[in-house]
Design an enzyme around this catalytic site. Structure first.
Site, short mmCIF file in Angstrom:
data_model
loop_
_atom_site.label_atom_id
_atom_site.label_comp_id
_atom_site.label_asym_id
_atom_site.label_seq_id
_atom_site.Cartn_x
_atom_site.Cartn_y
_atom_site.Cartn_z
N ALA A 105 12.94 34.19 70.23
CA ALA A 105 11.52 33.87 70.39
C ALA A 105 11.36 32.36 70.41
O ALA A 105 12.24 31.64 69.93
CB ALA A 105 10.74 34.42 69.20
N HIS A 522 23.16 32.72 56.91
CA HIS A 522 23.29 31.27 56.95
C HIS A 522 24.57 30.84 57.68
O HIS A 522 25.30 29.96 57.21
CB HIS A 522 23.31 30.69 55.52
CG HIS A 522 22.00 30.76 54.81
ND1 HIS A 522 21.84 30.37 53.50
CD2 HIS A 522 20.77 31.14 55.21
CE1 HIS A 522 20.57 30.53 53.13
NE2 HIS A 522 19.91 31.01 54.16
N HIS A 565 18.70 26.38 51.48
CA HIS A 565 18.63 27.28 52.63
C HIS A 565 18.62 26.37 53.86
O HIS A 565 18.32 25.19 53.76
CB HIS A 565 17.39 28.16 52.53
CG HIS A 565 17.44 29.09 51.34
ND1 HIS A 565 17.16 30.42 51.42
CD2 HIS A 565 17.77 28.85 50.05
CE1 HIS A 565 17.30 30.97 50.23
NE2 HIS A 565 17.66 30.04 49.38
C1 LIG Z 1 16.86 37.21 58.27
C2 LIG Z 1 17.02 35.73 58.03
C3 LIG Z 1 16.44 35.13 56.92
C4 LIG Z 1 16.58 33.78 56.70
N1 LIG Z 1 15.92 33.20 55.66
C5 LIG Z 1 15.90 31.86 55.56
C6 LIG Z 1 15.05 31.23 54.61
O1 LIG Z 1 14.31 31.89 53.87
N2 LIG Z 1 15.06 29.87 54.56
C7 LIG Z 1 15.84 29.12 55.37
O2 LIG Z 1 15.80 27.90 55.27
N3 LIG Z 1 16.67 29.69 56.26
C8 LIG Z 1 16.68 31.04 56.39
N4 LIG Z 1 17.46 31.62 57.35
C9 LIG Z 1 18.32 30.76 58.18
C10 LIG Z 1 17.56 29.91 59.17
O3 LIG Z 1 16.37 30.54 59.57
C11 LIG Z 1 18.44 29.60 60.39
O4 LIG Z 1 19.64 29.03 59.93
C12 LIG Z 1 17.79 28.60 61.33
O5 LIG Z 1 16.49 29.02 61.71
C13 LIG Z 1 18.67 28.41 62.56
O6 LIG Z 1 18.13 27.40 63.38
P1 LIG Z 1 18.88 26.92 64.69
O7 LIG Z 1 18.09 25.84 65.28
O8 LIG Z 1 20.31 26.67 64.37
O9 LIG Z 1 18.88 28.21 65.65
P2 LIG Z 1 17.68 29.20 66.07
O10 LIG Z 1 16.43 28.91 65.33
O11 LIG Z 1 18.22 30.57 65.98
O12 LIG Z 1 17.40 28.82 67.59
C14 LIG Z 1 18.22 29.22 68.65
C15 LIG Z 1 17.32 29.54 69.83
O13 LIG Z 1 18.11 29.62 71.02
C16 LIG Z 1 17.68 30.73 71.77
N5 LIG Z 1 18.82 31.09 72.62
C17 LIG Z 1 20.04 31.54 72.23
N6 LIG Z 1 20.83 31.68 73.29
C18 LIG Z 1 20.12 31.31 74.38
C19 LIG Z 1 20.42 31.22 75.76
N7 LIG Z 1 21.60 31.52 76.21
N8 LIG Z 1 19.43 30.81 76.58
C20 LIG Z 1 18.21 30.48 76.12
N9 LIG Z 1 17.89 30.53 74.82
C21 LIG Z 1 18.84 30.94 73.95
C22 LIG Z 1 17.30 31.76 70.74
O14 LIG Z 1 16.48 32.75 71.27
C23 LIG Z 1 16.62 30.89 69.70
O15 LIG Z 1 15.25 30.74 69.96
C24 LIG Z 1 17.35 32.99 57.59
C25 LIG Z 1 17.93 33.59 58.70
C26 LIG Z 1 17.76 34.94 58.95
C27 LIG Z 1 18.38 35.55 60.16
#
Ligand SMILES: Cc1cc2nc3c(=O)[nH]c(=O)nc-3n(C[C@H](O)[C@H](O)[C@H](O)COP(=O)(O)OP(=O)(O)OC[C@H]3O[C@@H](n4cnc5c(N)ncnc54)[C@H](O)[C@@H]3O)c2cc1C
Ligand SMILES: *[C@@H]1O[C@H](CO)[C@@H](O)[C@H](O)[C@H]1NC(C)=O
Ligand SMILES: *[C@@H]1O[C@H](CO)[C@@H](O)[C@H](O)[C@H]1NC(C)=O
Ligand SMILES: *[C@@H]1O[C@H](CO)[C@@H](O)[C@H](O)[C@H]1NC(C)=O
Ligand SMILES: *[C@@H]1O[C@H](CO)[C@@H](O)[C@H](O)[C@H]1NC(C)=O
Ligand SMILES: *[C@@H]1O[C@H](CO)[C@@H](O)[C@H](O)[C@H]1NC(C)=O
Ligand SMILES: *[C@@H]1O[C@H](CO)[C@@H](O)[C@H](O)[C@H]1NC(C)=O
Length: 590
Positions: A105, A522, A565
């Site tokens: 999303a 995580h 987190h």
């Molecule tokens: C169930 C759950 C609970 C959690 N609870 C917490 C919490 O309470 N507090 C906390 O700090 N952290 C929490 N986390 C961890 C934290 O939310 C994540 O580590 C963090 O949001 C990851 O951020 P990011 O920027 O690395 O990736 P993401 O936020 O996952 O962003 C990646 C984006 O890339 C997009 N994408 C992927 N592949 C492609 C592609 N090929 N083409 C186009 N788009 C693509 C995805 O759709 C997504 O929007 C939780 C995670 C989960 C799953």
């Protein structure tokens, strides 16, 4: 109307060939409009002459109640806005595949997570500098934690319900609202919880966001208190700026791979995308491509583009652009196990109660440092030497030093139906996890089809010590519920004293942990920021080694686990990344 419908990809190819001039072009292309990607997009597009494109596979979830409703954490899991990944079979845990969630999303995983806002321990961020990342330590990241944050001061009633903070640790002018919900449980229970921990020698931490997490705390969350909705990356960093003419978001669009310039140097020309209707086309990047698809996907995009372990790329016939065996390696995730209890009364509110403890707190002796060499060779052998034992040994020594200095290795939290989605309102959940595992796994492509998911193998419990710590945290959590303050208030439902009696052996505890744990969600480290010699993928400016204009900005680059987190640290890192990119724009001409 044509008498036949051409295959969408054929149509795309013909469009592509005949209309080079109409290829859309941008200064920066960000792959993934998630937690980190939207921070970078928002900050770069502050500069009106910089054109930014964001490619996001998911859709807008602005008014999806599973996202916005503060009491619906877990409702979105398993729906279409969750990628619904899974791991490979976890052989060291004697388990099959384990579920992995990730937000699909605009806003990424921040739209489906637990909203907990807890930063890393100071010494953990300092360790990023110790392994050679210039400019990365707590002191230099703190201003970015604060830059990202719009802390909302708790009310008197919230303070009575346990909300607390140290003003100097927070920023109030950032874009991301952080604070406490009006749904925080009030009444005396929080005092009993605090007293119970105190019996076990754990004192109250008035603010876990000041660089020291040890103690009991009522955590702060990423939420908009007045609007009573979740604060995700899109709400904070995108929607307020969506009318900027230089900020373009391609929704329901998948980034397939990076397209290269025809040059002796390794320069990205753009990104191949698949639109919602199946059409394949290209977006041109005049300056840089920033990969922010998350730790479970970014390494796969690099591999599909020709950056990674030559052995893996050749297996799939992908032309090698940069040999970088660290791509997809160094995956670190935490095992999460939970106890549920039936309380004597219903709790109509959110318990945001976290406790962090060191190895000494959970009464575990740090093994002799001579174990590290063995662990390093065990892990290296399990990952086909993609990271050499000598590198792992260096990394383990740093992790070991943190543990020996008392940096917390245990987190145990308490929540109710409201924040854990537990069902009946009298059920309380205690979830807990080891913070700094020594086990290391990997994420690698399993196909050349960018739509297919990579193999995710965290290698849970590959190193025995990880299991030992997880067992000790389980016992510690049970001890907490067994003090004079808590006993009588609750009855353990799961695992229950029948399944796991008071005199249970460590072997029995271990079987329960291995049989019931899930991922703590995580995962990180799969494109680590560390030297190329150690097995790193990006340098300290988050630039992919061997390339001119590709960076990774997301949880993949964090080289070690952290005790908080992840999102708090990701927002800070991405804010810093945006500044690094702006700085480089002034200094470098491509
Ligand atoms: C169930 C759950 C609970 C959690 N609870 C917490 C919490 O309470 N507090 C906390 O700090 N952290 C929490 N986390 C961890 C934290 O939310 C994540 O580590 C963090 O949001 C990851 O951020 P990011 O920027 O690395 O990736 P993401 O936020 O996952 O962003 C990646 C984006 O890339 C997009 N994408 C992927 N592949 C492609 C592609 N090929 N083409 C186009 N788009 C693509 C995805 O759709 C997504 O929007 C939780 C995670 C989960 C799953
Ligand atoms: C919200 O989640 C539930 C399952 O928990 C699902 O049935 C429903 O379709 C979801 N709503 C939206 C708008 O996605
Ligand atoms: C406790 O919380 C409930 C529900 O949110 C609220 O109605 C009540 O006023 C609160 N009590 C106090 C003393 O703040
Ligand atoms: C598919 O969608 C893209 C992006 O919206 C559009 O440019 C293209 O014309 C569409 N192709 C077809 C065949 O509908
Ligand atoms: C292990 O690495 C070697 C050398 O790169 C390679 O030939 C082999 O296929 C790899 N094995 C696996 C299981 O990945
Ligand atoms: C629980 O609290 C919510 C507000 O947080 C309120 O709307 C509801 O009526 C309360 N329910 C009970 C049983 O007290
Ligand atoms: C634990 O206690 C029960 C009952 O007292 C006994 O049957 C069992 O053998 C004991 N288990 C261990 C591992 O000591």
């Amino acid at each position: 109307m044509l008498p036949w419908s051409p295959h969408p990809s054929l149509l795309a190819l013909s469009l592509f060939a005949s209309s080079q001039a109409s290829i859309l072009s941008f200064d920066y292309i960000i792959i993934g409009g998630g937690t980190s990607g939207l921070v970078v997009a928002s900050r770069l597009s502050e500069v009106s002459h910089i054109n930014v494109a964001v490619i996001e596979a998911g859709d807008s979830v602005f008014s999806n109640p599973n996202v916005t409703d503060l009491n619906k954490f877990t409702a979105a899991l398993g729906t279409e806005i969750d990628w619904q990944y899974e791991s490979t079979e976890q052989k060291y845990a004697g388990r099959g595949k384990i579920a992995y969630h990730g937000g699909k999303a605009l806003g990424g995983t921040s739209t489906i997570n637990g909203m907990t806002y807890i930063r890393a321990e100071k010494a953990q961020i300092d360790s990023w500098g110790i392994i050679g990342n210039r400019g990365w330590n707590w002191e230099s990241l703190l201003p970015y934690y604060e830059k990202s944050e719009q802390f909302v001061v708790p009310t008197v009633a919230q303070t009575e319900a346990g909300a607390s903070y140290v003003p100097s640790d927070h920023g109030e002018k950032g874009l991301l609202k952080v604070g406490y919900s009006y749904g925080l449980l009030n009444g005396s229970f929080v005092d009993e919880v605090e007293a119970s921990w105190s019996t076990l020698g754990i004192s109250h931490n008035p603010d876990s966001n000041g660089g020291h997490v040890r103690g009991f705390t009522v955590w702060q969350s990423t939420l908009d208190r007045e609007a009573n909705v979740r604060e995700d990356a899109a709400r904070a960093y995108y929607y307020p700026f969506q009318s900027r003419p230089n900020l373009h978001v391609f929704l329901k669009t998948t980034a397939n791979k990076i397209i290269w310039k025809d040059s002796t140097e390794i320069i990205a020309d753009g990104v191949e995308i698949t639109s919602a209707n199946g059409t394949v086309s290209m977006l041109k990047a005049k300056k840089e491509v920033i990969v922010s698809a998350g730790s479970l996907r970014s390494p796969a995009i690099l591999e599909l583009s020709g950056i990674g372990n030559p052995g893996i790329l050749s297996k799939y016939g992908i032309p090698l652009k940069v040999p970088l065996p660290g791509v997809g390696e160094n995956l670190q995730d935490q095992p999460n196990t939970a106890i549920t209890l039936q309380a004597q009364r219903a709790f109509n509110g959110t318990m945001a109660y976290a406790t962090f403890g060191s190895l000494a707190d959970i009464r575990i002796n740090l093994p002799s440092s001579s174990s590290l060499k063995l662990w390093a060779s065990t892990v290296s052998a399990a990952i086909n030497s993609s990271l050499p034992a000598t590198s792992l040994y260096q990394l383990f020594q740093i992790q070991y030093a943190l543990l020996s200095r008392g940096v917390p290795d245990a987190e145990t939290i308490i929540g109710t139906t409201m924040n854990f989605g537990l069902g009946p309102s009298g059920v309380v959940g205690s979830a807990f996890w080891l913070l700094m595992p020594f086990s290391r796994g990997s994420v690698h492509i399993a196909s050349t089809d960018p739509k297919l998911y990579p193999d995710i193998n965290p290698n849970f419990f590959l190193v025995d010590f990880d299991l030992e710590v997880q067992i000790a945290i389980a016992k510690w959590t049970r001890e907490f519920w067994d003090t004079d303050h808590m006993r009588g208030m609750v009855t353990e439902l799961s695992p229950g004293f029948e399944a796991l009696p008071r005199n249970a052996t460590d072997e029995e505890w271990g079987d329960w942990v291995k049989g019931s744990f899930s991922s703590n969600s995580h995962p990180l480290g799969t494109a680590s920021m560390m030297s190329r010699e150690l097995g790193g993928v990006v340098d300290s400016r988050l630039k992919v080694y061997g390339t001119k204009n590709i960076r990774v900005v997301d949880a993949s680059v964090m080289p070690f686990q952290v005790s908080g987190h992840l999102t708090s640290t990701l927002y800070a890192m991405a804010e810093k990344a945006a500044d690094l990119i702006k700085e480089d724009l002034l200094n470098v001409k491509l």
